[in-house]
Design a protein around this motif. Structure first.
Motif, mmCIF file in Angstrom:
data_model
loop_
_atom_site.group_PDB
_atom_site.id
_atom_site.type_symbol
_atom_site.label_atom_id
_atom_site.label_comp_id
_atom_site.label_asym_id
_atom_site.label_seq_id
_atom_site.Cartn_x
_atom_site.Cartn_y
_atom_site.Cartn_z
ATOM 1 N N SER A 239 1.268 -1.384 -0.102
ATOM 2 C CA SER A 239 0.046 -0.102 0.024
ATOM 3 C C SER A 239 0.551 0.978 0.045
ATOM 4 O O SER A 239 1.651 1.257 0.047
ATOM 5 C CB SER A 239 -0.961 -0.069 1.282
ATOM 6 O OG SER A 239 -0.410 0.378 2.363
ATOM 7 N N TYR B 64 -6.138 7.121 -3.207
ATOM 8 C CA TYR B 64 -6.814 6.165 -4.280
ATOM 9 C C TYR B 64 -7.625 5.788 -4.575
ATOM 10 O O TYR B 64 -8.801 6.910 -4.032
ATOM 11 C CB TYR B 64 -6.783 4.893 -3.047
ATOM 12 C CG TYR B 64 -5.404 4.040 -2.738
ATOM 13 C CD1 TYR B 64 -5.610 2.812 -3.080
ATOM 14 C CD2 TYR B 64 -4.519 4.158 -1.638
ATOM 15 C CE1 TYR B 64 -4.313 2.091 -2.692
ATOM 16 C CE2 TYR B 64 -3.763 3.908 -1.575
ATOM 17 C CZ TYR B 64 -3.509 2.765 -2.275
ATOM 18 O OH TYR B 64 -2.047 1.655 -1.254
ATOM 19 N N THR B 65 -8.461 4.685 -5.911
ATOM 20 C CA THR B 65 -9.872 5.462 -6.170
ATOM 21 C C THR B 65 -10.353 4.397 -5.675
ATOM 22 O O THR B 65 -10.083 3.694 -4.451
ATOM 23 C CB THR B 65 -9.266 4.046 -7.908
ATOM 24 O OG1 THR B 65 -9.643 3.862 -8.169
ATOM 25 C CG2 THR B 65 -8.427 5.527 -8.653
ATOM 26 N N PRO B 66 -11.758 4.437 -5.849
ATOM 27 C CA PRO B 66 -12.584 3.269 -4.883
ATOM 28 C C PRO B 66 -12.045 2.292 -5.236
ATOM 29 O O PRO B 66 -12.870 1.070 -4.637
ATOM 30 C CB PRO B 66 -13.849 3.586 -5.544
ATOM 31 C CG PRO B 66 -14.305 5.527 -5.757
ATOM 32 C CD PRO B 66 -12.768 5.546 -6.317
ATOM 33 N N GLY C 90 -9.546 0.823 -5.782
ATOM 34 C CA GLY C 90 -8.094 0.222 -4.900
ATOM 35 C C GLY C 90 -7.343 0.328 -5.771
ATOM 36 O O GLY C 90 -6.249 -0.173 -5.470
ATOM 37 N N VAL D 34 -4.867 6.864 -7.691
ATOM 38 C CA VAL D 34 -5.326 7.874 -8.294
ATOM 39 C C VAL D 34 -4.246 8.696 -9.851
ATOM 40 O O VAL D 34 -2.774 8.786 -8.998
ATOM 41 C CB VAL D 34 -5.933 9.714 -7.398
ATOM 42 C CG1 VAL D 34 -5.977 10.345 -8.399
ATOM 43 C CG2 VAL D 34 -6.852 8.887 -6.776
ATOM 44 N N THR E 2 -8.700 5.152 3.032
ATOM 45 C CA THR E 2 -10.313 5.861 2.931
ATOM 46 C C THR E 2 -10.006 6.224 1.131
ATOM 47 O O THR E 2 -8.900 7.340 0.685
ATOM 48 C CB THR E 2 -10.723 6.971 3.615
ATOM 49 O OG1 THR E 2 -10.981 6.370 5.061
ATOM 50 C CG2 THR E 2 -11.903 7.974 2.942
ATOM 51 N N ALA E 3 -10.676 6.204 0.520
ATOM 52 C CA ALA E 3 -10.814 6.355 -1.158
ATOM 53 C C ALA E 3 -11.635 7.717 -1.078
ATOM 54 O O ALA E 3 -11.692 8.791 -0.322
ATOM 55 C CB ALA E 3 -11.417 5.701 -2.191
ATOM 56 N N ASP F 241 -13.278 9.101 -2.964
ATOM 57 C CA ASP F 241 -15.256 9.742 -2.668
ATOM 58 C C ASP F 241 -15.406 9.223 -1.065
ATOM 59 O O ASP F 241 -16.816 9.211 -1.350
ATOM 60 C CB ASP F 241 -15.708 8.034 -3.696
ATOM 61 C CG ASP F 241 -15.964 7.549 -3.393
ATOM 62 O OD1 ASP F 241 -15.157 6.178 -2.914
ATOM 63 O OD2 ASP F 241 -16.530 6.660 -4.208
ATOM 64 N N GLU G 187 -15.003 2.736 1.946
ATOM 65 C CA GLU G 187 -13.365 2.388 2.419
ATOM 66 C C GLU G 187 -12.751 1.058 1.614
ATOM 67 O O GLU G 187 -13.827 0.345 0.727
ATOM 68 C CB GLU G 187 -13.874 1.670 3.464
ATOM 69 C CG GLU G 187 -14.292 2.689 5.140
ATOM 70 C CD GLU G 187 -12.823 4.181 4.912
ATOM 71 O OE1 GLU G 187 -11.969 3.278 5.041
ATOM 72 O OE2 GLU G 187 -12.921 5.208 5.191
ATOM 73 N N VAL G 188 -11.904 1.399 1.386
ATOM 74 C CA VAL G 188 -11.176 0.369 0.319
ATOM 75 C C VAL G 188 -10.630 -0.813 1.420
ATOM 76 O O VAL G 188 -10.208 -0.474 1.675
ATOM 77 C CB VAL G 188 -10.055 0.690 -0.216
ATOM 78 C CG1 VAL G 188 -9.722 -0.373 -1.578
ATOM 79 C CG2 VAL G 188 -10.890 1.925 -1.594
#
Length: 257
Positions: free
Chosen positions: A170, A176-178, A180, A183, A212-213, A215, A218-219
């Motif tokens: 990670s 992060y995008t939704p 996973g 960006v 947290t993505a 948007d 939570e991913v």
């Protein structure tokens, strides 16, 4: 809850007289060093110095393989023939491992860099080229090197078919995008710079396995290794904040390799 987490950073990313990042300071903080192999950054002298410093500090050495793209710092996506890409990845691993051994260490894992990292997460053909190169390179331990990648990436599935181990990673300092994924750096807010925010994210990644993505969703990521980019302005401050926060949260910092 007790967790064991590796803290890695991209190092050795200068070239010739051009320097980037504070490698020696970061090597006092991280547990694994992703050493540029000369294709997106780095040169023989920088690789030698970085590997020697990592060995002196007991930091694990990884080969950070890339597209052959010095001008674009390996962050431009390229359509490379799979056989050529496989050969280039093999070349890079071999080069860094040879220098690392001369310094008293060895390469213990592989991490794709930049555009190749993101492409290998979704592109079966390019992921297989990377994995095939890793499978071809058998180190002294007699088994393939592990590869760092995002959770859920196609590289995990491809690697399993080659008996190449993978390690979930990670990024504490990336949005992060939704889905996973990371960006794009072309988007505002893709790189995070606030030490408190980055440190808090790292603790959640380690203890809760989530992020947290953009948007607000939570991913699930459940990493074994957390990355702080060495070329980010203020990288040393960010890495120090992350290490301190993880330690205070009861997380054991230890290389997966």
């Amino acid at each position: 809850m007790n967790a064991v987490i590796d803290l890695n950073a991209d190092l050795g990313e200068g070239f010739g007289v051009w320097s980037l990042g504070e490698d020696l300071a970061l090597l006092d903080i991280v547990t694994s060093a992703n050493v540029a192999c000369g294709f997106h950054a780095g040169d023989p002298l920088i690789i030698r110095r970085t590997c020697a410093a990592a060995v002196d500090r007991g930091v694990a050495i990884g080969a950070q393989v890339s597209y052959r793209d010095l001008a674009g710092f390996g962050r431009r996506e390229m359509d490379v023939d799979p056989e050529e890409l496989c050969a280039e990845v093999l070349y890079q691993i071999s080069a860094v491992d040879g220098i690392a051994r001369a310094m008293g260490g060895e390469v213990t894992y592989v991490k794709p860099h930049g555009a190749l990292y993101n492409r290998a997460c979704r592109d079966v053909v390019q992921a297989e080229a990377v994995v095939a190169a890793v499978a071809d390179y058998i180190p002294s331990a007699g088994r393939p090197l592990p590869v760092l990648t995002l959770p859920g990436s196609v590289l995990h599935e491809i690697a399993a078919g080659y008996d190449v181990p993978t390690v979930t990673e990670s990024f504490a300092d990336r949005a992060y995008t939704p889905a996973g994924t990371l960006v794009s750096r072309r988007e505002p807010g893709a790189v995070l710079h606030d030490p408190d925010e980055v440190a808090a994210r790292a603790v959640r990644m380690a203890l809760e396995g989530t992020v947290t993505a953009v948007d607000g969703t939570e991913v699930r990521i459940a990493p074994r290794s957390v990355c702080v980019h060495g070329d980010t302005p203020g990288a040393v401050v960010l890495a120090e904040a992350v290490r301190k926060a993880l330690t205070e949260a009861g997380v054991t910092l230890e290389s997966f390799a």
